[in-house]
Scaffold this active site. Sequence first.
Site, PDB file in Angstrom:
ATOM      1  N   ASP A  84      57.871  88.458  59.026  1.00  0.00           N
ATOM      2  CA  ASP A  84      59.038  87.617  58.739  1.00  0.00           C
ATOM      3  C   ASP A  84      59.940  87.538  59.958  1.00  0.00           C
ATOM      4  O   ASP A  84      59.887  88.393  60.848  1.00  0.00           O
ATOM      5  CB  ASP A  84      59.822  88.129  57.522  1.00  0.00           C
ATOM      6  N   GLU A 149      61.186  92.672  56.456  1.00  0.00           N
ATOM      7  CA  GLU A 149      61.909  93.629  57.307  1.00  0.00           C
ATOM      8  C   GLU A 149      63.314  93.128  57.598  1.00  0.00           C
ATOM      9  O   GLU A 149      64.275  93.887  57.572  1.00  0.00           O
ATOM     10  CB  GLU A 149      61.140  93.851  58.618  1.00  0.00           C
TER      11      GLU A 149
HETATM   12  N1  BES Z   1      63.047  94.858  65.626  1.00  0.00           N
HETATM   13  C1  BES Z   1      64.369  94.909  65.108  1.00  0.00           C
HETATM   14  C2  BES Z   1      65.062  96.219  65.353  1.00  0.00           C
HETATM   15  C3  BES Z   1      65.193  96.586  66.794  1.00  0.00           C
HETATM   16  C4  BES Z   1      65.653  95.671  67.721  1.00  0.00           C
HETATM   17  C5  BES Z   1      64.868  97.836  67.210  1.00  0.00           C
HETATM   18  C6  BES Z   1      65.751  96.016  69.049  1.00  0.00           C
HETATM   19  C7  BES Z   1      64.980  98.186  68.527  1.00  0.00           C
HETATM   20  C8  BES Z   1      65.421  97.274  69.456  1.00  0.00           C
HETATM   21  C9  BES Z   1      64.313  94.637  63.610  1.00  0.00           C
HETATM   22  O1  BES Z   1      63.537  93.510  63.301  1.00  0.00           O
HETATM   23  C10 BES Z   1      65.685  94.331  63.103  1.00  0.00           C
HETATM   24  O2  BES Z   1      66.260  93.368  63.517  1.00  0.00           O
HETATM   25  N2  BES Z   1      66.168  95.130  62.181  1.00  0.00           N
HETATM   26  C11 BES Z   1      67.365  94.863  61.475  1.00  0.00           C
HETATM   27  C12 BES Z   1      67.246  95.645  60.210  1.00  0.00           C
HETATM   28  C13 BES Z   1      68.135  95.241  59.094  1.00  0.00           C
HETATM   29  C14 BES Z   1      68.077  93.792  58.766  1.00  0.00           C
HETATM   30  C15 BES Z   1      67.829  96.080  57.892  1.00  0.00           C
HETATM   31  C16 BES Z   1      68.566  95.290  62.278  1.00  0.00           C
HETATM   32  O3  BES Z   1      68.480  96.241  63.066  1.00  0.00           O
HETATM   33  O4  BES Z   1      69.601  94.652  62.131  1.00  0.00           O
HETATM   34 MN    MN Z   2      61.732  93.577  64.273  1.00  0.00          MN
HETATM   35 MN    MN Z   3      64.799  91.741  63.728  1.00  0.00          MN
END
Ligand code: BES
Ligand code: MN
Ligand code: MN
Length: 451
Positions: A84, A149
């Site tokens: 997603d 996710e």
């Molecule tokens: N891949 C990201 C998280 C991330 C970004 C980790 C950059 C390390 C470096 C993930 O897809 C993300 O955006 N997670 C969200 C989670 C939330 C919606 C529960 C976030 O961190 O905001």
């Molecule tokens: Mn991600």
């Molecule tokens: Mn993300």
Amino acid sequence: MDYFEANSERFLEGLKTWLRIPSISTAPEHKPDIRRAAEFIAAELRDAGLQNAGLIEGQGHPLVYAEWLGAPGKPTLLFYGHYDVQPPDPLDEWKSAPFEPEIRDNNIYARGASDDKGQTYILVKAVEGLLKTRGKLPINVRFLIEGEEEVGGEHIAAYVAGKPANLKADAAVICDTEMFAPDLPTLCVGLRGIVYGELRVEGASHDLHSGVYGGAAPNPIQAIAEILCALKDRDGHILIPGFTDRVIAPSEKESAAWARLPFNEREYREKEMGARELVGEPEHTLFERVWARPTLEVHGIRGGFTGEGAKTVIPARALAKLSMRLVADQRPEEATAQLKAAVARVCPRGVTAEFESIHGAAPSLVNPDNPFIRAAASAMAEVFGGETVYIRSGGSIPIVGSFDQHLGIPSVLMGFGLPDDNLHAPNEKFHLPNFYRGIRAVARYLDVLGE
Ligand code: BES
Ligand code: MN
Ligand code: MN
């Protein structure tokens, strides 16, 4: 010419096809696209030579599963990724359309290019390369790819908690983080957790004329501002009682390693962020502030009159979207309770204020001495050259906490994104050399673990 080189064009075409599917998990109208994106990657896993490849249906968007368990006595890795993506808006800021991937300057531009289709595809192509050239893998692998996710991962969490026997593995591998700098082999050993929710404030029973009632009427937007200022001071200190009690400071060794990272604060501030000044808790270093300290942020405030022109009104209600990022050893349930109690305590008179959580995830921290991390560090170093550095990230990947809690396994965060990939923003891109080297690094990792 090896398999990876011979097939590099085909890999890129495959990724482009996947990126053309607008699998935006938060948008109900994209439900058919979500399914198409899941089916696409399930078919790729099947064609790569994996077994039992298919969709796991349940509530919410489907999970994609596949396995290859033909190496008895060898370790098993659980490969995780998400198909997603975030919504692409604001659309007019994209130089090329978000779902029409375009290559410019050795980067592929599209929503999901780096987060996380491009990176998930690395895992699939690494396994494909080994299976097609040797007919077998050096170790066992399972794939579990989700489509929620970006909206909190509620259903995969329930699946992992409910069916741990289906996912037996020794470690999880996730390509969904960033390298510290181009060409610098990096492993991420810590992620922040999160609590995301809404603060709803109500004043009078209906909107009021601000001249006739101003001076006597409670104002919910003013109340939101007062609540926010009472929860975090001007230096970025969070004032929620008990909130930071469980926060573990980084070790001296880890802090010293962070201080050695090649970093130009001015470039970070000016080029990467485009900000005038960095803010936050003055007694903590920048890396502590973004990797090892919790935050409280407001994402949006709704209420009152925001149209063109002027309207003199005191709104009856207002809402703020808030999140707290959590670090080890904070717990989402406890932090939520602490926030609710703090809101009740600082709520100004004349209004009611209620915080309701939408999703939450625990923070995670792995020990770099773990053998699965060590093997990953050596594979990364071999493929990228130089020594692997260990960083943390301020972002969250909700399932990492579940893998730890319900499967008892560490997560190897072997990400190939770059700091300027524009995640969640216009012009998201993935650096193609990282795509290709990522495939080799994952393939090499399997060999290192098989030795
Ligand atoms: N891949 C990201 C998280 C991330 C970004 C980790 C950059 C390390 C470096 C993930 O897809 C993300 O955006 N997670 C969200 C989670 C939330 C919606 C529960 C976030 O961190 O905001
Ligand atoms: Mn991600
Ligand atoms: Mn993300």
